[in-house]
Design a protein around this motif. Structure first.
Motif, mmCIF file in Angstrom:
data_model
loop_
_atom_site.group_PDB
_atom_site.id
_atom_site.type_symbol
_atom_site.label_atom_id
_atom_site.label_comp_id
_atom_site.label_asym_id
_atom_site.label_seq_id
_atom_site.Cartn_x
_atom_site.Cartn_y
_atom_site.Cartn_z
ATOM 1 N N GLY A 56 37.336 51.300 40.559
ATOM 2 C CA GLY A 56 36.676 52.388 41.276
ATOM 3 C C GLY A 56 37.448 53.678 41.108
ATOM 4 O O GLY A 56 38.347 53.769 40.278
ATOM 5 N N TRP A 57 37.106 54.669 41.904
ATOM 6 C CA TRP A 57 37.743 55.986 41.738
ATOM 7 C C TRP A 57 37.785 56.710 43.075
ATOM 8 O O TRP A 57 37.086 56.362 44.028
ATOM 9 N N THR A 58 38.643 57.738 43.121
ATOM 10 C CA THR A 58 38.800 58.533 44.330
ATOM 11 C C THR A 58 37.991 59.823 44.222
ATOM 12 O O THR A 58 37.427 60.137 43.178
ATOM 13 N N LYS A 59 37.995 60.570 45.303
ATOM 14 C CA LYS A 59 37.383 61.896 45.291
ATOM 15 C C LYS A 59 38.236 62.808 44.408
ATOM 16 O O LYS A 59 39.455 62.852 44.569
ATOM 17 N N PRO A 60 37.630 63.517 43.456
ATOM 18 C CA PRO A 60 38.428 64.372 42.560
ATOM 19 C C PRO A 60 39.209 65.442 43.334
ATOM 20 O O PRO A 60 38.719 65.981 44.324
ATOM 21 N N LEU A 83 32.832 57.647 48.375
ATOM 22 C CA LEU A 83 32.159 56.461 48.898
ATOM 23 C C LEU A 83 31.740 55.503 47.786
ATOM 24 O O LEU A 83 31.959 54.288 47.879
ATOM 25 N N MET A 84 31.142 56.050 46.712
ATOM 26 C CA MET A 84 30.694 55.189 45.623
ATOM 27 C C MET A 84 31.881 54.516 44.940
ATOM 28 O O MET A 84 31.843 53.316 44.642
ATOM 29 N N GLY A 85 32.942 55.280 44.689
ATOM 30 C CA GLY A 85 34.131 54.716 44.070
ATOM 31 C C GLY A 85 34.776 53.652 44.951
ATOM 32 O O GLY A 85 35.283 52.642 44.463
ATOM 33 N N PHE A 86 34.731 53.870 46.257
ATOM 34 C CA PHE A 86 35.279 52.907 47.223
ATOM 35 C C PHE A 86 34.490 51.601 47.190
ATOM 36 O O PHE A 86 35.069 50.504 47.133
ATOM 37 N N LEU A 87 33.165 51.707 47.184
ATOM 38 C CA LEU A 87 32.320 50.516 47.143
ATOM 39 C C LEU A 87 32.464 49.792 45.802
ATOM 40 O O LEU A 87 32.481 48.554 45.760
ATOM 41 N N MET A 88 32.588 50.565 44.727
ATOM 42 C CA MET A 88 32.697 49.963 43.402
ATOM 43 C C MET A 88 33.961 49.121 43.275
ATOM 44 O O MET A 88 33.932 48.023 42.706
ATOM 45 N N ILE A 89 35.060 49.621 43.808
ATOM 46 C CA ILE A 89 36.300 48.867 43.658
ATOM 47 C C ILE A 89 36.287 47.613 44.533
ATOM 48 O O ILE A 89 36.877 46.591 44.184
ATOM 49 N N ILE A 90 35.585 47.675 45.663
ATOM 50 C CA ILE A 90 35.442 46.485 46.494
ATOM 51 C C ILE A 90 34.599 45.428 45.786
ATOM 52 O O ILE A 90 34.928 44.243 45.770
ATOM 53 N N LEU A 91 33.511 45.871 45.161
ATOM 54 C CA LEU A 91 32.562 44.947 44.551
ATOM 55 C C LEU A 91 32.960 44.495 43.159
ATOM 56 O O LEU A 91 32.698 43.352 42.776
ATOM 57 N N THR A 92 33.579 45.397 42.359
ATOM 58 C CA THR A 92 33.846 45.074 40.954
ATOM 59 C C THR A 92 35.324 45.038 40.595
ATOM 60 O O THR A 92 35.679 44.515 39.545
ATOM 61 N N GLY A 93 36.185 45.617 41.458
ATOM 62 C CA GLY A 93 37.602 45.671 41.133
ATOM 63 C C GLY A 93 38.027 46.953 40.455
ATOM 64 O O GLY A 93 39.214 47.174 40.222
#
Length: 214
Positions: free
Chosen positions: A66-70, A54-64
């Motif tokens: 992000g990351w996936t679940k390991p 979830l955090m990686g998903f939001l980060m890539i939306i907001l900042t470009g």
């Protein structure tokens, strides 16, 4: 709908494709090399919910970036040890490049033909979605090469240079939040250069093959 909100919504399909491709590729490679851990954890799946952090998903939306679940693996299950671990790690990031490259061909074809048969608004939405699929997959590839805990670059650092990893790895763990914040604040300016370079290269290659240029 505001332009800002539109831009955030239109990148969601691209993010989902990039995250699913990366998670599935790592899980599939691990499974192929003898480690059934990802299979037992349900990661041999194309369901986005099985791969999204979830955090990686939001980060890539907001900042470009992000990351996936390991994708968890059991190194002892690999026949060739760290060499198989490297293959799993590389599978996860190289698949993003593959998706970006294939999408570039579709993007050029769509841009050349869709405007002739579809209303401009629909053709443009499709073009922007394809553009983002290619660009975000490249973004994810570049970002994941960084040696930060949780990213592929960190795993590669540990597996390729264990001596240096054990010398500096603890520092990377200790300052990972600071490093991540620095990347969020400055990454768009620093990491954009390799991203743009790869995107432009793919566009030129696809354009030469198809005889179509952006």
């Amino acid at each position: 709908m505001s332009s800002y909100l539109y831009q955030k919504i239109i990148i969601i399909p691209a993010i989902l494709i990039a995250f699913v491709a990366q998670g599935y590729a790592r899980a599939k490679m691990a499974d192929k090399l003898g480690d059934k851990t990802p299979r037992f954890q349900g990661r041999l799946s194309l369901n986005p919910l099985d791969h999204i952090d979830l955090m990686g998903f939001l980060m890539i939306i907001l900042t470009g970036f992000g990351w996936t679940k390991p994708v968890e693996t059991n190194p002892s299950a690999f026949k060739r040890g760290y060499k198989d671990e490297i293959k799993v790690t590389l599978a996860g990031i190289l698949v993003n490049l593959l998706v970006a490259f294939i999408t570039m061909f579709i993007l050029l074809l769509w841009g050349n033909f869709s405007i002739r048969v579809l209303p401009y608004s629909i053709a443009n939405i499709g073009y922007e979605m394809l553009w983002n699929i290619s660009l975000i997959n490249i973004n994810l590839f570049v970002f994941n090469l960084l040696p930060i805990p949780g990213l592929a670059g960190f795993d590669l650092f540990r597996e390729i240079s264990p001596k240096n990893f054990y010398r500096y790895g603890s520092k990377l763990y200790e300052y990972q939040i600071v490093i991540l914040l620095a990347i969020v604040l400055l990454g768009s300016y620093i990491l954009k250069y390799p991203v743009v370079l790869i995107f432009s290269l793919f566009a030129k290659i696809a354009g030469l093959i198809l005889g179509i240029f952006i």
